[in-house]
Write a protein that holds these residues in place. Structure first.
Motif, PDB file in Angstrom:
ATOM      1  N   HIS A 277       5.659  23.721 -14.406  1.00  0.00           N
ATOM      2  CA  HIS A 277       6.542  23.265 -13.323  1.00  0.00           C
ATOM      3  C   HIS A 277       6.397  24.152 -12.083  1.00  0.00           C
ATOM      4  N   TYR A 278       6.128  25.424 -12.290  1.00  0.00           N
ATOM      5  CA  TYR A 278       6.062  26.372 -11.174  1.00  0.00           C
ATOM      6  C   TYR A 278       4.664  26.969 -11.005  1.00  0.00           C
ATOM      7  N   TYR A 279       3.983  27.187 -12.124  1.00  0.00           N
ATOM      8  CA  TYR A 279       2.630  27.750 -12.110  1.00  0.00           C
ATOM      9  C   TYR A 279       2.032  27.502 -13.480  1.00  0.00           C
ATOM     10  N   ASP A 280       0.716  27.638 -13.592  1.00  0.00           N
ATOM     11  CA  ASP A 280       0.016  27.440 -14.866  1.00  0.00           C
ATOM     12  C   ASP A 280      -0.597  28.755 -15.337  1.00  0.00           C
ATOM     13  N   LEU A 281      -0.525  28.991 -16.635  1.00  0.00           N
ATOM     14  CA  LEU A 281      -1.183  30.139 -17.245  1.00  0.00           C
ATOM     15  C   LEU A 281      -1.876  29.689 -18.520  1.00  0.00           C
ATOM     16  N   ASP A 282      -3.040  30.240 -18.769  1.00  0.00           N
ATOM     17  CA  ASP A 282      -3.752  29.985 -20.018  1.00  0.00           C
ATOM     18  C   ASP A 282      -3.672  31.270 -20.832  1.00  0.00           C
ATOM     19  N   LEU A 283      -2.624  31.390 -21.630  1.00  0.00           N
ATOM     20  CA  LEU A 283      -2.365  32.634 -22.350  1.00  0.00           C
ATOM     21  C   LEU A 283      -3.077  32.661 -23.698  1.00  0.00           C
ATOM     22  N   ASP A 284      -3.659  33.802 -24.016  1.00  0.00           N
ATOM     23  CA  ASP A 284      -4.356  34.008 -25.281  1.00  0.00           C
ATOM     24  C   ASP A 284      -3.349  34.555 -26.296  1.00  0.00           C
ATOM     25  N   TYR A 285      -2.748  33.653 -27.083  1.00  0.00           N
ATOM     26  CA  TYR A 285      -1.688  34.079 -27.990  1.00  0.00           C
ATOM     27  C   TYR A 285      -2.199  34.842 -29.207  1.00  0.00           C
ATOM     28  N   LYS A 286      -3.444  34.687 -29.560  1.00  0.00           N
ATOM     29  CA  LYS A 286      -4.002  35.530 -30.626  1.00  0.00           C
ATOM     30  C   LYS A 286      -4.023  36.986 -30.162  1.00  0.00           C
ATOM     31  N   ARG A 287      -4.410  37.180 -28.916  1.00  0.00           N
ATOM     32  CA  ARG A 287      -4.431  38.536 -28.351  1.00  0.00           C
ATOM     33  C   ARG A 287      -3.009  39.090 -28.237  1.00  0.00           C
ATOM     34  N   ILE A 288      -2.088  38.258 -27.795  1.00  0.00           N
ATOM     35  CA  ILE A 288      -0.691  38.677 -27.657  1.00  0.00           C
ATOM     36  C   ILE A 288      -0.113  39.045 -29.020  1.00  0.00           C
TER      37      ILE A 288
END
Length: 323
Positions: A273-284
């Motif tokens: 809705h405000y911005y897009d992120l492609d987060l690496d949840y395995k890394r997180i």
């Protein structure tokens, strides 16, 4: 007096046999014990601990025109297999005791916890009376959390509100102070105001989890500068949001993970809705394991896709990586 030699010999023979048999029995038992000990299998490996996953009611609403009922989120969360529901204060229908009791009972009946009440306030305000209003608002919310059996509250630092909240802002987080003031002034206001709130929180047994929620807290150094002087309080905590970092999120997330009380994890199915992120949840997930994090992961689905499909997909992703 005559002696029966035959009887005496039989008695002696019987005693010798019994003694020999007893010794043989002890040896056999001992041998069996040694053999059993030697052959004892290694203890079974304990299964990995399951990280509890909650869903924020915000995932279904996004501050739309009509509020999405908190009750419906609780019911949906139970059907999908979540462990808890984070309640967004602004999404609540009202603040009456009967309504709060209704939410608490509904969660209990569905086998869900209510780990977090997300509220809003800003201590980045030059006027002491304005900061006082938000301290009072926070204390009111602490009492609401107690009523609903919620152990933690999400806290904000606040912001100068001198920058337009557009795409550029979410990229750099830059926000100049109001003329005549500095960021260091705001940091002091936050520490002092949070300190007042902590007095009430300690008495109530509620954790105040400060979040990297834009504004002043976009700067991780500032956030830690506020957090550390207050960390000695048993009511002080930190809510780390995976989606609210400026620049490369992973080094910053790694810095905050050791302090995390709870983690809000964002997904953006259908575009943000405000911005897009492609987060690496395995890394997180790896960073959280390294930090020995054991608390709740709370889903904030912030994408445009319908929550009916995006929330289950988010839960599946989180179960895979965090388990």
């Amino acid at each position: 007096m005559s002696v029966d030699l035959k009887s005496d010999k039989e008695g002696e023979s019987r005693r010798t046999w019994l003694k020999t048999a007893a010794l043989a029995g002890v040896a056999a038992v001992a041998g069996k014990s040694v053999d059993a000990h030697t052959a004892e299998p290694a203890p079974a490996k304990m299964p990995a601990r399951r990280i509890p996953i909650a869903v924020s009611t915000y995932s279904y609403w996004h501050f739309g025109k009509e509020k999405y009922p908190v009750e419906k989120v609780i019911e949906d969360a139970a059907k999908l297999g979540f462990d808890g529901v984070e309640i967004l204060h602004r999404q609540m229908e009202n603040e009456t005791v009967p309504y709060m009791n209704k939410l608490k009972r509904l969660a209990f009946d569905n086998g869900l916890s209510l780990p977090l009440l997300s509220i809003h306030q800003s201590f980045v305000q030059p006027k002491a009376e304005d900061r006082k209003k938000d301290v009072e608002h926070t204390i009111k919310c602490i009492n609401m959390a107690v009523q609903m059996g919620i152990p933690a509250i999400r806290m904000n630092t606040g912001s100068w509100r001198t920058a337009k909240r557009d795409a550029n802002y979410y990229k750099d987080g830059k926000e100049p102070p109001i003329e005549g003031y500095t960021d260091q002034d705001a940091i002091k206001w936050c520490i002092d105001s949070m300190g007042e709130c902590l007095v009430a929180a300690e008495k109530a047994g509620v954790v105040l989890a400060i979040e990297n929620h834009w504004g002043l807290s976009s700067n991780i150094d500032y956030l830690l500068e506020i957090y550390k002087p207050l960390a000695s309080s048993p009511a002080m905590g930190m809510n780390v949001d995976t989606g609210n970092f400026v620049g490369d999120p992973y080094p910053q997330f790694e810095r905050l993970a050791p302090y995390a009380t709870i983690v809000q994890a964002k997904t953006y199915y259908g575009g943000g809705h405000y911005y897009d992120l492609d987060l690496d949840y395995k890394r997180i997930a790896g960073i959280l394991r390294k930090a020995n994090f054991k608390g709740y992961i709370s889903l904030e689905m912030e994408g445009k896709e319908d929550a009916a499909t995006a929330v289950p997909k988010s839960l599946q992703l989180f179960r895979e990586v965090f388990s």
